[in-house]
Design a protein around this motif. Structure first.
Motif: not given
Length: 503
Positions: A207-210, A212-214
């Motif tokens: 899933x997406x890191x909370x 950073x946009x990674x």
């Protein structure tokens, strides 16, 4: 049934006095010839086991297998003649026969004497080693050929490729193809180039890191392969008996033991070591379910070697180069092949073949134009265009200019989905179409192409024949994940036999 369970079951059956017969293959189409073969095999013993080659190891020809492994195994299991079925790996040919140890191995009989001879040539090296103490019984089955049926009734290739293959098969019979490949056996080959350890780290997206946009990925497993010049050595060693490898490793954490373990027995390595850098490692992170590369990290020192290390390598090359029929240079531009080394090689080599690779570490800097008078050159289209600084001209014009500029005898440019173009210094041009229908990974396909075509050129084979061999090898190489294994000679011959029987 899993292979380990089948091995135990066969052992128990043999202890109980039962005669176990094994049949092995793809079983893509269960036709009358297959039925007859299995009926005869069952009569030879008490129990018939069938091993079905898994999808990723099927390299019998374009578009194969037609049906997935579970369906092929299910079809065979539904036959009353068959007692046990297992889907097996075939990275090594007939390995499962050696593991299962049946009393009798049932082999289908070729339906023409010509095909019998071809089959024997393809498997000549494997028979004694893999079948061990099992008796080989040749049934009268396989009077129908699955490959021929598929070639005749399924449109695997577009019309232009079928036309090319029909024309080629009229000029070169398959037996001629086999005989030419067999002439490479006695060739003495010296291979010089950059060695790379390819690491494939498989993961899955969480899933997406909370913060950073990674995308965060979970590690699953990894595989390490001996790539670049190491896999080229293994490719060549499958067709040539004597291969000498000269390459560079890092002094610290050289990975020498891993590399030696992953070289064929007939590859004789000579390692040199640099103090100021590691053995080159390229670590790729891959989404396991999509088989998609996400990220790559390179561990390397891009600077050219110098000082005592360079002098030692040059002195060694001067002492051995002239002993070999063919010298191949695989230049990845990672600091090993210096200008002074190039001069020493070109001065002493009888026949000199080169492949300069463009990659993320050297784009625009590792050009074929630094070589003078190589006999054979193999590039991809990007490498050829960079060498001429020409993005838009037709590729034939670019190939001719390279041949003229570096004074080469023979150049092949691979064109991806467009096949390849070959040009020689006499003005001959040859276009060969692509033969691949299934792509798993393109990494290493160019290395395989170079490894097989350079010896063919050195043996004096014509341009169209060399290009055909290269494209057939490339079609097999793109079905292999990374540099997990070399393209085997018997796989290549089987593939060429299939495509040359296109209807």
């Amino acid at each position: 049934m899993l292979i380990n369970d089948l091995i135990k079951k066969v052992s128990q059956l043999k202890e109980a006095g039962k005669t176990v017969v094994q049949s092995h293959g793809v079983f893509d189409l269960v036709h009358p010839g297959i039925i007859k073969h299995l009926e005869e095999a069952k009569v030879r013993g008490d129990v018939l086991v069938v091993t079905v080659i898994r999808d990723q190891d099927v390299r019998r020809g374009p578009g194969r297998p037609i049906f997935p492994e579970t369906m092929r195994a299910g079809n065979v299991a539904s036959l009353q003649q068959v007692d046990y079925v297992s889907i097996v790996e075939e990275a090594t040919p007939f390995e499962c026969v050696k593991m299962i140890k049946p009393d009798i191995f049932a082999k289908g009989q070729a339906y023409k004497e010509r095909d019998r001879k071809i089959h024997e040539k393809i498997y000549e090296a494997e028979k004694e080693f893999y079948f061990g103490k099992s008796t080989i019984y040749e049934t009268q089955g396989f009077s129908f050929s699955s490959s021929n049926l598929i070639n005749s009734f399924l449109d695997i290739y577009p019309e232009e490729i079928k036309t090319f293959l029909q024309k080629f098969s009229k000029q070169y019979s398959f037996e001629q193809v086999v005989n030419r490949i067999e002439t490479l056996k006695k060739m003495r080959v010296l291979l010089i180039g950059d060695g790379i350890i390819d690491e494939y780290h498989y993961c899955t997206a969480m899933g997406r890191s909370s913060k950073t946009p990674i995308v965060v990925n979970k590690y699953l497993t990894h595989e390490d392969f001996a790539g670049a010049v190491f896999i080229i050595a293994n490719h060549i060693a499958g067709i040539c008996e004597k291969v000498h490898l000269v390459t560079l490793l890092g002094k610290k954490d050289s990975r020498e033991d891993f590399i030696r373990q992953n070289l064929r027995p007939n590859v004789q390595p000579k390692f040199f070591f640099r103090e100021d850098g590691p053995t080159v490692i390229k670590r790729r992170y891959i989404d396991q379910y999509r088989n998609q590369k996400l990220f790559e990290i390179n561990y390397l020192n891009e600077d050219y070697i110098n000082g005592d290390c360079e002098v030692g390598i040059i002195d060694y090359l001067k002492s051995v180069v002239s002993d070999y029929d063919l010298v191949l240079v695989s230049d990845f531009g990672h600091g090993f092949i210096t200008d002074r080394m190039i001069k020493a090689i070109s001065r002493h080599a009888k026949i000199f073949a080169v492949n300069t690779q463009t990659n993320a570490a050297n784009t625009g800097y590792n050009m074929i134009t630094k070589y003078k008078k190589p006999n054979f050159v193999c590039l991809d289209e990007t490498e050829a265009r960079l060498a001429t600084q020409d993005k838009f001209s037709d590729i034939e014009s670019i190939a001719r200019r390279i041949v003229s500029k570096i004074n080469s005898d023979f150049l092949i440019v691979t064109l991806g989905k467009k096949g390849s173009i070959g040009v020689d210094n006499k003005g001959e041009v040859n276009y060969t179409p692509i033969f691949s229908t299934k792509v798993v990974d393109t990494v290493g396909a160019g290395d395989a192409f170079f490894a097989f075509t350079a010896p063919c050129f050195a043996q004096g084979m014509p341009l169209d024949f060399v290009s055909f061999v290269g494209n057939a090898v490339g079609a097999l190489a793109v079905q292999i994940m990374g540099n997990k294994k070399p393209v085997e000679k018997h796989e290549l011959l089987e593939f060429m036999h299939t495509i040359l029987n296109q209807r």
